[in-house]
Design a protein around this motif. Structure first.
Motif, short mmCIF file in Angstrom:
data_model
loop_
_atom_site.label_atom_id
_atom_site.label_comp_id
_atom_site.label_asym_id
_atom_site.label_seq_id
_atom_site.Cartn_x
_atom_site.Cartn_y
_atom_site.Cartn_z
N LEU A 106 0.81 -1.21 0.00
CA LEU A 106 0.00 0.00 0.00
C LEU A 106 0.85 1.27 0.00
CD1 LEU A 106 -2.78 -1.07 2.53
CD2 LEU A 106 -2.95 -0.93 0.04
N ASN A 107 2.02 1.23 0.61
CA ASN A 107 2.85 2.43 0.70
C ASN A 107 3.80 2.60 -0.48
OD1 ASN A 107 4.57 0.34 1.28
ND2 ASN A 107 5.49 1.27 3.08
N GLN A 108 3.71 1.74 -1.49
CA GLN A 108 4.59 1.82 -2.65
C GLN A 108 3.92 2.54 -3.81
OE1 GLN A 108 5.54 -2.50 -2.86
NE2 GLN A 108 7.65 -1.77 -2.98
N ASP A 109 4.74 3.21 -4.60
CA ASP A 109 4.23 3.83 -5.82
C ASP A 109 4.01 2.74 -6.87
OD1 ASP A 109 4.36 6.43 -4.80
OD2 ASP A 109 6.47 6.63 -5.40
N ILE A 110 3.04 2.98 -7.73
CA ILE A 110 2.78 2.05 -8.83
C ILE A 110 3.56 2.54 -10.04
CG2 ILE A 110 1.03 1.10 -10.38
CD1 ILE A 110 -1.01 1.46 -8.15
N LEU A 111 4.36 1.67 -10.62
CA LEU A 111 5.09 2.00 -11.85
C LEU A 111 4.17 1.72 -13.04
CD1 LEU A 111 8.58 0.44 -11.02
CD2 LEU A 111 7.91 2.84 -10.88
N TYR A 112 3.30 2.69 -13.34
CA TYR A 112 2.26 2.49 -14.36
C TYR A 112 2.85 2.10 -15.71
CZ TYR A 112 -1.00 4.55 -11.04
OH TYR A 112 -1.76 4.79 -9.94
N ASP A 113 3.93 2.76 -16.13
CA ASP A 113 4.48 2.48 -17.45
C ASP A 113 5.04 1.06 -17.54
OD1 ASP A 113 6.43 3.31 -15.63
OD2 ASP A 113 7.70 4.22 -17.16
N VAL A 114 5.73 0.61 -16.51
CA VAL A 114 6.29 -0.75 -16.51
C VAL A 114 5.18 -1.79 -16.43
CG1 VAL A 114 7.81 -2.37 -15.32
CG2 VAL A 114 8.45 0.04 -15.46
N LEU A 115 4.22 -1.56 -15.54
CA LEU A 115 3.11 -2.51 -15.41
C LEU A 115 2.30 -2.59 -16.70
CD1 LEU A 115 1.69 -2.02 -11.80
CD2 LEU A 115 3.09 -3.88 -12.69
N SER A 116 2.10 -1.47 -17.36
CA SER A 116 1.36 -1.47 -18.62
C SER A 116 2.03 -2.37 -19.64
CB SER A 116 1.24 -0.04 -19.15
OG SER A 116 0.46 -0.02 -20.31
N VAL A 117 3.36 -2.29 -19.75
CA VAL A 117 4.10 -3.15 -20.68
C VAL A 117 3.97 -4.61 -20.28
CG1 VAL A 117 6.41 -3.74 -21.52
CG2 VAL A 117 5.73 -1.34 -21.35
N ILE A 118 4.06 -4.90 -18.98
CA ILE A 118 3.89 -6.27 -18.49
C ILE A 118 2.51 -6.80 -18.85
CG2 ILE A 118 3.63 -7.66 -16.38
CD1 ILE A 118 5.96 -5.95 -15.21
N PHE A 119 1.49 -5.96 -18.66
CA PHE A 119 0.12 -6.40 -18.96
C PHE A 119 -0.06 -6.65 -20.45
CE2 PHE A 119 -1.33 -3.91 -14.97
CZ PHE A 119 -0.85 -4.91 -14.15
N VAL A 120 0.47 -5.78 -21.29
CA VAL A 120 0.38 -5.99 -22.74
C VAL A 120 1.10 -7.27 -23.13
CG1 VAL A 120 1.16 -5.10 -24.98
CG2 VAL A 120 0.07 -3.56 -23.34
N ASP A 121 2.33 -7.43 -22.63
CA ASP A 121 3.11 -8.63 -22.99
C ASP A 121 2.45 -9.91 -22.47
OD1 ASP A 121 4.93 -6.93 -24.14
OD2 ASP A 121 6.53 -7.27 -22.67
N SER A 122 1.76 -9.83 -21.36
CA SER A 122 1.13 -11.01 -20.77
C SER A 122 -0.18 -11.39 -21.44
CB SER A 122 0.86 -10.79 -19.28
OG SER A 122 2.08 -10.63 -18.57
N LEU A 123 -0.90 -10.41 -22.00
CA LEU A 123 -2.24 -10.68 -22.53
C LEU A 123 -2.34 -10.65 -24.06
CD1 LEU A 123 -4.54 -8.76 -20.02
CD2 LEU A 123 -4.10 -11.22 -20.14
N THR A 124 -1.30 -10.19 -24.73
CA THR A 124 -1.38 -10.08 -26.19
C THR A 124 -1.34 -11.45 -26.85
OG1 THR A 124 -0.37 -7.89 -26.14
CG2 THR A 124 -0.30 -9.06 -28.23
#
Length: 112
Positions: A92-110
């Motif tokens: 909960l106290n960590q920042d979300i790395l939106y750009d990195v997670l977005s790439v992970i999500f694309v690579d995981s679901l494409t």
């Protein structure tokens, strides 16, 4: 609109965990150009594109993300803990790395 079973499931957690879950959920849906199907799998919130999936598992003070591409991008995730099973933990106290997670999500679901 969120799947009702997932909504009921996530409703058991604190507002902070629910907010973190919702941010990650929205990022998954926005990251991929195709329709994402949401459902509980083995009582775990899961996001599918055909047979590919991401699971977002809430806990008391963090969420775990299970996605195929996490280990491919491990070098960009050094501020987070990665479990022995390769799940990414975001507290909960960590920042979300939106750009990195977005790439992970694309690579995981494409679907290629």
């Amino acid at each position: 609109m969120m799947n009702e079973a997932i909504q009921d499931y996530i409703g058991k957690y604190s507002k902070d965990v629910q907010t973190l879950f919702m941010e990650v959920r929205e990022l998954i849906i926005k990251s991929v150009p195709c329709k994402v199907e949401e459902k509980l799998w083995a009582k775990l919130p899961s996001f599918y594109v055909e047979k590919k999936f991401i699971r977002v598992i809430p806990f008391k003070d963090h969420i775990n993300i299970e996605a195929d591409a996490i280990m491919e991008h491990k070098s960009k995730l050094d501020q987070y803990k990665i479990t022995p099973k390769g799940m990414l933990q975001i507290y909960l106290n960590q920042d979300i790395l939106y750009d990195v997670l977005s790439v992970i999500f694309v690579d995981s679901l494409t679907i290629l």
